[in-house]
Design an enzyme around this catalytic site. Sequence first.
Site, mmCIF file in Angstrom:
data_model
loop_
_atom_site.group_PDB
_atom_site.id
_atom_site.type_symbol
_atom_site.label_atom_id
_atom_site.label_comp_id
_atom_site.label_asym_id
_atom_site.label_seq_id
_atom_site.Cartn_x
_atom_site.Cartn_y
_atom_site.Cartn_z
ATOM 1 N N GLY A 156 0.725 -1.191 -0.036
ATOM 2 C CA GLY A 156 -0.029 -0.037 -0.050
ATOM 3 C C GLY A 156 0.771 1.108 -0.025
ATOM 4 N N SER A 167 2.591 3.057 -2.443
ATOM 5 C CA SER A 167 2.016 4.020 -3.551
ATOM 6 C C SER A 167 0.878 4.550 -3.425
ATOM 7 C CB SER A 167 2.039 3.352 -4.738
ATOM 8 O OG SER A 167 3.365 3.001 -5.378
ATOM 9 N N GLU A 183 8.926 4.870 -4.532
ATOM 10 C CA GLU A 183 10.094 3.884 -4.955
ATOM 11 C C GLU A 183 11.536 4.441 -4.640
ATOM 12 O OE1 GLU A 183 7.122 1.480 -7.193
ATOM 13 O OE2 GLU A 183 9.055 1.278 -6.052
ATOM 14 N N TYR A 231 7.541 -11.250 -8.410
ATOM 15 C CA TYR A 231 7.927 -11.297 -7.189
ATOM 16 C C TYR A 231 6.769 -11.990 -6.327
ATOM 17 C CZ TYR A 231 11.464 -8.177 -8.588
ATOM 18 O OH TYR A 231 12.572 -7.797 -9.010
HETATM 19 N N1 ADP Z 1 -8.860 -5.079 -6.138
HETATM 20 C C1 ADP Z 1 -8.541 -4.606 -4.617
HETATM 21 N N2 ADP Z 1 -9.434 -4.039 -3.640
HETATM 22 C C2 ADP Z 1 -8.946 -3.686 -2.433
HETATM 23 N N3 ADP Z 1 -7.682 -3.544 -2.198
HETATM 24 C C3 ADP Z 1 -6.620 -3.972 -3.282
HETATM 25 C C4 ADP Z 1 -7.156 -4.300 -4.592
HETATM 26 N N4 ADP Z 1 -5.998 -4.458 -5.201
HETATM 27 C C5 ADP Z 1 -4.929 -4.172 -4.721
HETATM 28 N N5 ADP Z 1 -5.325 -3.561 -3.190
HETATM 29 C C6 ADP Z 1 -4.593 -2.897 -2.291
HETATM 30 O O1 ADP Z 1 -3.697 -2.374 -2.887
HETATM 31 C C7 ADP Z 1 -2.387 -2.729 -1.902
HETATM 32 C C8 ADP Z 1 -1.272 -2.610 -2.891
HETATM 33 O O2 ADP Z 1 -1.345 -1.116 -2.972
HETATM 34 P P1 ADP Z 1 0.143 -0.240 -3.688
HETATM 35 O O3 ADP Z 1 -0.115 1.021 -3.284
HETATM 36 O O4 ADP Z 1 0.268 -0.739 -5.289
HETATM 37 O O5 ADP Z 1 1.237 -1.405 -2.886
HETATM 38 P P2 ADP Z 1 2.742 -1.075 -2.973
HETATM 39 O O6 ADP Z 1 3.015 0.480 -3.671
HETATM 40 O O7 ADP Z 1 3.355 -0.990 -1.549
HETATM 41 O O8 ADP Z 1 3.173 -2.020 -3.941
HETATM 42 C C9 ADP Z 1 -2.832 -4.065 -1.659
HETATM 43 O O9 ADP Z 1 -2.033 -4.559 -0.564
HETATM 44 C C10 ADP Z 1 -4.214 -4.305 -1.259
HETATM 45 O O10 ADP Z 1 -4.282 -3.972 0.097
HETATM 46 C C1 LIG Z 2 12.457 -7.188 -4.345
HETATM 47 C C2 LIG Z 2 12.710 -6.338 -5.571
HETATM 48 C C3 LIG Z 2 11.729 -5.470 -6.128
HETATM 49 N N1 LIG Z 2 12.251 -4.725 -6.994
HETATM 50 C C4 LIG Z 2 11.379 -3.814 -7.837
HETATM 51 C C5 LIG Z 2 9.971 -4.435 -8.232
HETATM 52 C C6 LIG Z 2 9.074 -3.406 -8.416
HETATM 53 O O1 LIG Z 2 9.096 -2.831 -9.622
HETATM 54 C C7 LIG Z 2 9.548 -2.430 -7.292
HETATM 55 C C8 LIG Z 2 8.791 -2.371 -5.943
HETATM 56 O O2 LIG Z 2 7.629 -1.769 -6.025
HETATM 57 P P1 LIG Z 2 6.127 -1.820 -5.221
HETATM 58 O O3 LIG Z 2 5.562 -0.506 -5.633
HETATM 59 O O4 LIG Z 2 6.659 -2.079 -3.817
HETATM 60 O O5 LIG Z 2 5.421 -3.219 -5.353
HETATM 61 O O6 LIG Z 2 10.878 -2.767 -6.892
HETATM 62 C C9 LIG Z 2 13.555 -4.815 -7.804
HETATM 63 O O7 LIG Z 2 13.921 -3.904 -8.599
HETATM 64 N N2 LIG Z 2 14.233 -5.654 -7.045
HETATM 65 C C10 LIG Z 2 14.138 -6.323 -5.934
HETATM 66 O O8 LIG Z 2 14.777 -7.021 -5.485
#
Ligand code: ADP
Ligand SMILES: Cc1cn([C@H]2C[C@H](O)[C@@H](COP(=O)(O)O)O2)c(=O)[nH]c1=O
Length: 217
Positions: free
Chosen positions: A14, A16, A87, A184
């Site tokens: 969550g 982003s 990021e 991942y």
């Molecule tokens: N269809 C959905 N309904 C509700 N929550 C969702 C759904 N798809 C993703 N999420 C929520 O979004 C989160 C990922 O959000 P995001 O901001 O992209 O995460 P990150 O940037 O940490 O990778 C997931 O942990 C989940 O809680």
């Molecule tokens: C573990 C790991 C991740 N990454 C990259 C993969 C994704 O593009 C981002 C993380 O994005 P999120 O919003 O947190 O899902 O990081 C990488 O380049 N190398 C790694 O080891």
Amino acid sequence: MAELLYFTGTMDCGKSTLALQMDHNHKARGRRGRIFTSHDRAGESVLSSRLGLVAEAIEVRAEFDFWDHVVNELTQGGRIDYVVCDEAQFYSALQIEQLARLVDELQIDVFCFGILTDFRATLFPGSARLVELADRMELLQVEALCWCGERATHNARTIGGEMVTEGEQLAVGDIESNATEMAYEVLCRRHHRRRLTQARARATLSPEVLPFGGAAS
Ligand SMILES: Nc1ncnc2c1ncn2[C@@H]1O[C@H](COP(=O)(O)OP(=O)(O)O)[C@@H](O)[C@H]1O
Ligand SMILES: Cc1cn([C@H]2C[C@H](O)[C@@H](COP(=O)(O)O)O2)c(=O)[nH]c1=O
């Protein structure tokens, strides 16, 4: 008093989404901000959330200098009260130091978002410097879960569902199930150490020991 904050957690927890929410809330109170990102899955110069929210962002490349960029904007009459940096694990240590300088010398709030460790459970350079310099680090409260039901704490890189430990640190990708390509998977430390992904667990463990309905699910 301005602060350098690092909101961190595993992939898919969550970050982003929180970054976009914080930008929204500060803007709603009349504060002026900028959004930065690096290697977002959706492409260059955009901050995207898996929930579908997206926003234009300034792309941070290796040579990008936060101090020069902000001072240039302020010199031209711009106003910046805060910056959102997504990021942040991909930023260099020098860029994190530039962000800290924005806080200390220009009283600009800096909100960073990123993962702590890579697929080998090693700190990214940007994350390491944030651990060293941030005023506060906050672990996101939305927990991504390991296939075993425990809280996920680490990020595994997989190919065909099998965890890999060789390769470049930077490899943009997503959490996908049944992916034959590079993907991942978030795991608890125990299963990251054991390299036991969901696919491998399904293939090797008896259904009785698997949570959420056993191997069939
Ligand atoms: N269809 C959905 N309904 C509700 N929550 C969702 C759904 N798809 C993703 N999420 C929520 O979004 C989160 C990922 O959000 P995001 O901001 O992209 O995460 P990150 O940037 O940490 O990778 C997931 O942990 C989940 O809680
Ligand atoms: C573990 C790991 C991740 N990454 C990259 C993969 C994704 O593009 C981002 C993380 O994005 P999120 O919003 O947190 O899902 O990081 C990488 O380049 N190398 C790694 O080891």
